[in-house]
Design an enzyme around this catalytic site. Sequence first.
Site, PDB file in Angstrom:
ATOM      1  N   CYS A 115       0.849  -1.192   0.000  1.00 43.46           N
ATOM      2  CA  CYS A 115       0.000   0.000   0.000  1.00 43.46           C
ATOM      3  C   CYS A 115       0.885   1.242   0.000  1.00 43.46           C
ATOM      4  O   CYS A 115       2.090   1.154   0.210  1.00 43.46           O
ATOM      5  CB  CYS A 115      -0.930   0.015   1.213  1.00 43.46           C
ATOM      6  N   CYS A 117      -0.155   4.246   1.754  1.00 41.94           N
ATOM      7  CA  CYS A 117      -0.586   5.254   2.736  1.00 41.94           C
ATOM      8  C   CYS A 117       0.481   5.648   3.753  1.00 41.94           C
ATOM      9  O   CYS A 117       0.421   6.742   4.312  1.00 41.94           O
ATOM     10  CB  CYS A 117      -1.869   4.824   3.425  1.00 41.94           C
ATOM     11  N   CYS A 125      -4.100   6.111   0.194  1.00 42.35           N
ATOM     12  CA  CYS A 125      -3.587   4.843  -0.346  1.00 42.35           C
ATOM     13  C   CYS A 125      -3.374   4.918  -1.861  1.00 42.35           C
ATOM     14  O   CYS A 125      -3.132   3.898  -2.499  1.00 42.35           O
ATOM     15  CB  CYS A 125      -4.544   3.712  -0.009  1.00 42.35           C
ATOM     16  N   LYS A 185     -12.392  -4.745   2.065  1.00 36.05           N
ATOM     17  CA  LYS A 185     -11.842  -3.894   3.109  1.00 36.05           C
ATOM     18  C   LYS A 185     -12.783  -2.706   3.283  1.00 36.05           C
ATOM     19  O   LYS A 185     -12.988  -1.920   2.357  1.00 36.05           O
ATOM     20  CB  LYS A 185     -10.441  -3.425   2.720  1.00 36.05           C
ATOM     21  N   ARG A 195      -3.405   3.467  12.442  1.00 36.85           N
ATOM     22  CA  ARG A 195      -2.956   4.646  11.681  1.00 36.85           C
ATOM     23  C   ARG A 195      -1.894   5.420  12.438  1.00 36.85           C
ATOM     24  O   ARG A 195      -1.024   6.040  11.818  1.00 36.85           O
ATOM     25  CB  ARG A 195      -4.149   5.507  11.293  1.00 36.85           C
ATOM     26  N   LYS A 238     -11.870  -7.593   6.129  1.00 33.83           N
ATOM     27  CA  LYS A 238     -11.314  -6.696   7.129  1.00 33.83           C
ATOM     28  C   LYS A 238     -12.235  -5.518   7.389  1.00 33.83           C
ATOM     29  O   LYS A 238     -12.661  -4.916   6.413  1.00 33.83           O
ATOM     30  CB  LYS A 238      -9.974  -6.204   6.573  1.00 33.83           C
TER      31      LYS A 238
END
Length: 313
Positions: A115, A117, A125, A185, A195, A238
Site C-alpha cells: 500500500c 498510505c 492509499c 476492506k 494509523r 477486514k
Amino acid sequence: MFKRFRHRRINEKTRIKYRETFLYPSDFIWPVFLVRGKNIIQEIPTMNEVFRYSTDKLVEVLKILVDEGLKSVLLFGVPEKKGVEQSYAQDGIVQSAIPIIKRAFPKLEIVTDVCLCSYTANGHCHIGDNDETCEILAKIALSHSKAGADIVAPSDMMDGRVYFIKKALKINNLSDVKIMSYSAKYASNFYGPFRSAADCAPKIGDRKSYQMDTANVNEAMDEIRADIEEGADQIIIKPALGYLDVISKASNLFAIPIVAYNVSGEYQMIKCAVASKCCNSDIIEETLVSMKRAGADRIISYFTPYILKRLKK
Ligand code: PBG
C-alpha cells in the site's frame, strides 16, 4: 418429550468431545511494524504491548515466537520521511528486512502489505488516478517479491490492482509469489490505532471513496469474485469482528482460503476491556474462535503472540 444437550457440557472433557471449532498456531499471521535502524523497539501509544521494531530486534522476538509455533508474519514498513519512491526501493525498509528474516527463519512465511498510505504525504492509499496507482502497487509488490516475500497483500482498494500485480509477477518469472488480496476492506473506524502505528492517517478527507461502505455485503462478494478472477490466491476480509456475516457468506460462496483481519481497533478495544477488568481475558480466544467458526481459514491478529502461548498450555 424433549431433547437433552447438557450432558455435552458436564466438564471440559465432554465439551471438547462436542467442540466444532479449534484454533491452531498455524492459523495465525502476526502483523509487524518495521522501522529502519538498529536496536529499536518503539512503543505504540494507541496499541498496548504492540511495538515497532528494527529488523535486528524483530529477529530476536521472532526466535521466541517461531519456537512457539509461529508460521507467518505480515510486514508493514514505517518510513521516517514520506516519499512514494521509497515504497518500491530495493533498499526500502521492508525490502531490506525480508532477506534477513528469511535467512534466520527459512520456513517462516513472509507476507507483505502492499500500500502507499505510509509513504504518501497526504496519507492516502493512492496518488490520485486509480490505474496509475495500480502501476505503482505492482512495482511495490514486485520489489517485495524480488526480496523474497512469499505472499504480497495489497490493501489499497484500488480497482484492478490484483490484475496489475499478477501481470507484473508473471512477466518477471515470479509467479510462485502468491497474492493475498484485501478484497473486502471496509472504510472502518476500527483502523484508528493502526494509523498511529503506521503513521498513515489521511491528512485530508477519509478513505470512503475507495474502501467499502460498511453497510454492504453483496458488494463484498462482487469485490471478492473480481479479485479471484484477477488471480488472487487468498482473500482478506477486514475488519473481522463486526463483519462475521461477510466472512460467513464468503466462505459459503467461494472455495478460496479466507483470511480474517482482526484489526487494531478490535485488538485495543479488547485490551482495554481486559485491562479495566470489565471482561475476563478468555474473551480473546472467544472472539478469535468466532472468526474461525464464521468460516475464516486464517486470522491476522496482534494477539498472535498471546494465543501461541495460550495454545501451548
Ligand atoms: C493500509 C492499511 C490499514 C490497515 C492495514 N493496511 C489502514 C487503513 O486502511 O487505514 C489497518 C490494519 C489495522 O487496523 O490493524 N492501507
